[in-house]
Design a protein around this motif. Structure first.
Motif, PDB file in Angstrom:
ATOM      1  N   SER A  92      56.746  80.724   5.916  1.00 55.82           N
ATOM      2  CA  SER A  92      57.957  79.982   5.552  1.00 55.82           C
ATOM      3  C   SER A  92      58.909  79.852   6.743  1.00 55.82           C
ATOM      4  O   SER A  92      59.413  78.763   7.027  1.00 55.82           O
ATOM      5  CB  SER A  92      58.682  80.674   4.403  1.00 55.82           C
TER       6      SER A  92
ATOM      7  N   SER B 161      57.382  77.578   9.444  1.00 51.97           N
ATOM      8  CA  SER B 161      57.375  76.179   9.011  1.00 51.97           C
ATOM      9  C   SER B 161      58.758  75.545   9.108  1.00 51.97           C
ATOM     10  O   SER B 161      58.893  74.402   9.548  1.00 51.97           O
ATOM     11  CB  SER B 161      56.861  76.069   7.578  1.00 51.97           C
ATOM     12  N   VAL B 162      59.774  76.267   8.695  1.00 49.69           N
ATOM     13  CA  VAL B 162      61.135  75.726   8.775  1.00 49.69           C
ATOM     14  C   VAL B 162      61.562  75.590  10.236  1.00 49.69           C
ATOM     15  O   VAL B 162      62.172  74.579  10.618  1.00 49.69           O
ATOM     16  CB  VAL B 162      62.117  76.602   7.969  1.00 49.69           C
TER      17      VAL B 162
ATOM     18  N   THR C  22      55.497  71.094   8.116  1.00 47.53           N
ATOM     19  CA  THR C  22      56.477  71.911   7.403  1.00 47.53           C
ATOM     20  C   THR C  22      56.200  71.891   5.907  1.00 47.53           C
ATOM     21  O   THR C  22      56.187  72.942   5.249  1.00 47.53           O
ATOM     22  CB  THR C  22      57.903  71.404   7.684  1.00 47.53           C
TER      23      THR C  22
ATOM     24  N   LEU D 172      55.111  75.171   3.666  1.00 44.04           N
ATOM     25  CA  LEU D 172      55.908  75.671   2.540  1.00 44.04           C
ATOM     26  C   LEU D 172      55.108  75.668   1.238  1.00 44.04           C
ATOM     27  O   LEU D 172      55.249  76.583   0.416  1.00 44.04           O
ATOM     28  CB  LEU D 172      57.192  74.860   2.407  1.00 44.04           C
TER      29      LEU D 172
ATOM     30  N   ALA E 230      52.790  78.627   1.475  1.00 46.61           N
ATOM     31  CA  ALA E 230      53.553  79.861   1.271  1.00 46.61           C
ATOM     32  C   ALA E 230      53.834  80.077  -0.220  1.00 46.61           C
ATOM     33  O   ALA E 230      53.732  81.205  -0.726  1.00 46.61           O
ATOM     34  CB  ALA E 230      54.852  79.825   2.055  1.00 46.61           C
TER      35      ALA E 230
END
Length: 90
Positions: A36, A39-40, A70, A74, A77
């Motif tokens: 997470s 990715s962010v 991204t 997410l 995740a």
């Protein structure tokens, strides 16, 4: 948006892929958290290797091909969190 050189963007992209592999190989809370976060961060630091613009918002912003990394991170995740919670219940 912060700018980086291509080397640092590639290192971060590899961090996303390594975290994704960790989530797939051994689902855990730390794996989901690292994916997470990576990715962010990728969303903000992918400027040097973004790819083609798919949707233009204004002259300076738009949705690019690499923004989907991204989204995929997410989603993976979230799937990892579900897998971990299911294994905790069993």
């Amino acid at each position: 948006m912060p700018t980086t050189d291509p080397f640092h963007a590639l290192v971060l992209m590899n961090a996303v892929f390594a975290s994704a592999a960790w989530c797939l190989a051994k689902p855990s809370w730390p794996a989901a958290a690292s994916l997470s976060v990576a990715s962010v961060l990728w969303l903000f630091f992918n400027a040097p290797i973004e790819g083609a613009v798919l949707y233009v918002v204004d002259a300076d912003r738009g949705l690019t091909e690499s923004d989907f990394i991204t989204l995929a991170g997410l989603i993976l995740a979230a799937v990892t969190v579900v897998r971990v919670r299911r294994s905790d219940v069993d």
